[in-house]
Design a protein around this motif. Sequence first.
Motif, PDB file in Angstrom:
ATOM      1  N   GLY A  40       6.366  -5.264 -13.404  1.00 36.28           N
ATOM      2  CA  GLY A  40       6.003  -4.604 -12.154  1.00 36.28           C
ATOM      3  C   GLY A  40       5.641  -5.657 -11.130  1.00 36.28           C
ATOM      4  O   GLY A  40       5.176  -6.746 -11.493  1.00 36.28           O
ATOM      5  N   PHE A  42       3.781  -6.430  -7.164  1.00 36.12           N
ATOM      6  CA  PHE A  42       3.009  -5.954  -6.020  1.00 36.12           C
ATOM      7  C   PHE A  42       3.683  -6.562  -4.803  1.00 36.12           C
ATOM      8  O   PHE A  42       3.777  -7.784  -4.678  1.00 36.12           O
ATOM      9  CB  PHE A  42       1.543  -6.380  -6.115  1.00 36.12           C
ATOM     10  CG  PHE A  42       0.802  -5.690  -7.217  1.00 36.12           C
ATOM     11  CD1 PHE A  42       0.499  -4.339  -7.124  1.00 36.12           C
ATOM     12  CD2 PHE A  42       0.418  -6.376  -8.354  1.00 36.12           C
ATOM     13  CE1 PHE A  42      -0.180  -3.678  -8.141  1.00 36.12           C
ATOM     14  CE2 PHE A  42      -0.262  -5.732  -9.382  1.00 36.12           C
ATOM     15  CZ  PHE A  42      -0.554  -4.376  -9.273  1.00 36.12           C
ATOM     16  N   VAL A  69      -2.862  -2.564  -4.322  1.00 35.48           N
ATOM     17  CA  VAL A  69      -2.420  -1.961  -5.586  1.00 35.48           C
ATOM     18  C   VAL A  69      -1.339  -0.902  -5.363  1.00 35.48           C
ATOM     19  O   VAL A  69      -0.410  -0.771  -6.157  1.00 35.48           O
ATOM     20  CB  VAL A  69      -3.637  -1.366  -6.340  1.00 35.48           C
ATOM     21  CG1 VAL A  69      -3.195  -0.550  -7.552  1.00 35.48           C
ATOM     22  CG2 VAL A  69      -4.575  -2.488  -6.757  1.00 35.48           C
ATOM     23  N   LEU A  72       2.609  -1.263  -5.625  1.00 30.98           N
ATOM     24  CA  LEU A  72       3.207  -1.439  -6.947  1.00 30.98           C
ATOM     25  C   LEU A  72       4.671  -0.998  -6.987  1.00 30.98           C
ATOM     26  O   LEU A  72       5.003   0.081  -6.500  1.00 30.98           O
ATOM     27  CB  LEU A  72       2.412  -0.605  -7.966  1.00 30.98           C
ATOM     28  CG  LEU A  72       2.996  -0.507  -9.371  1.00 30.98           C
ATOM     29  CD1 LEU A  72       2.764  -1.803 -10.126  1.00 30.98           C
ATOM     30  CD2 LEU A  72       2.379   0.656 -10.115  1.00 30.98           C
ATOM     31  N   THR A  74       7.763  -0.960  -9.942  1.00 31.49           N
ATOM     32  CA  THR A  74       8.307  -1.273 -11.269  1.00 31.49           C
ATOM     33  C   THR A  74       9.795  -0.938 -11.317  1.00 31.49           C
ATOM     34  O   THR A  74      10.383  -0.867 -12.386  1.00 31.49           O
ATOM     35  CB  THR A  74       7.589  -0.465 -12.367  1.00 31.49           C
ATOM     36  OG1 THR A  74       7.853   0.929 -12.145  1.00 31.49           O
ATOM     37  CG2 THR A  74       6.094  -0.712 -12.377  1.00 31.49           C
ATOM     38  N   ASN A  80       5.937   4.163 -11.472  1.00 27.10           N
ATOM     39  CA  ASN A  80       4.953   3.710 -10.474  1.00 27.10           C
ATOM     40  C   ASN A  80       3.822   4.726 -10.365  1.00 27.10           C
ATOM     41  O   ASN A  80       2.646   4.377 -10.409  1.00 27.10           O
ATOM     42  CB  ASN A  80       5.596   3.553  -9.086  1.00 27.10           C
ATOM     43  CG  ASN A  80       6.649   2.455  -9.044  1.00 27.10           C
ATOM     44  OD1 ASN A  80       6.809   1.693  -9.987  1.00 27.10           O
ATOM     45  ND2 ASN A  80       7.367   2.393  -7.940  1.00 27.10           N
TER      46      ASN A  80
END
Length: 189
Positions: A40, A42, A69, A72, A74, A80
């Motif tokens: 993942g 950021f 955060v 995010l 992925t 997510n």
Amino acid sequence: SNSGAVQLQNKEVFVSVFDNSATTVCFGAIKTTAKKEVKGWFTNFEVKGITEAEKVEEIFENVSIKIDVNSLDTKNQGRNAKLLAHFFGKTTSSETITGKVLSFDVENKSAVLELNFNDVKHPLTFSYDLKGDTLVMNSVLNLEDVNGMEALASINKACEALHKGDDGISKTWSEVNIYLSTVLNMKKD
């Protein structure tokens, strides 16, 4: 005298132009007993305190990072949402994760960053490698060190079926790989 060699080294000078787009903040969560890694990223973060210097340890000695955060990614929308709700949402770091550089050890090619996650300040040791102008840093965070086991149990339950391996056991590991990389822009005299 070896002043010639020193002169040569000084031809390449790192500059403080920090390129966010050439920087990645990535983690690898590990699932199943066979240890399959799910990565993942950021995509939204702020880096402060870059110093113009010739030595990597001086460039980063006052650096801090603030990670959004909710940025995010992925590469999977459903995943997510699950991670935000069932993992990050079970911590006090559901909005922001911060970190700061404590030290750079050039001889051992390691750096210590203080991670502030879930109301715990935890020093995390990274190994680093400088290849040309690309700095790559890797570490492993154990969620036990940041009171993250409740959040881990929560995401494991939410993803129980998805985290089952061929052996039928559902497992999410407490170790999370951390990958940071950036490009140091150099200017030549």
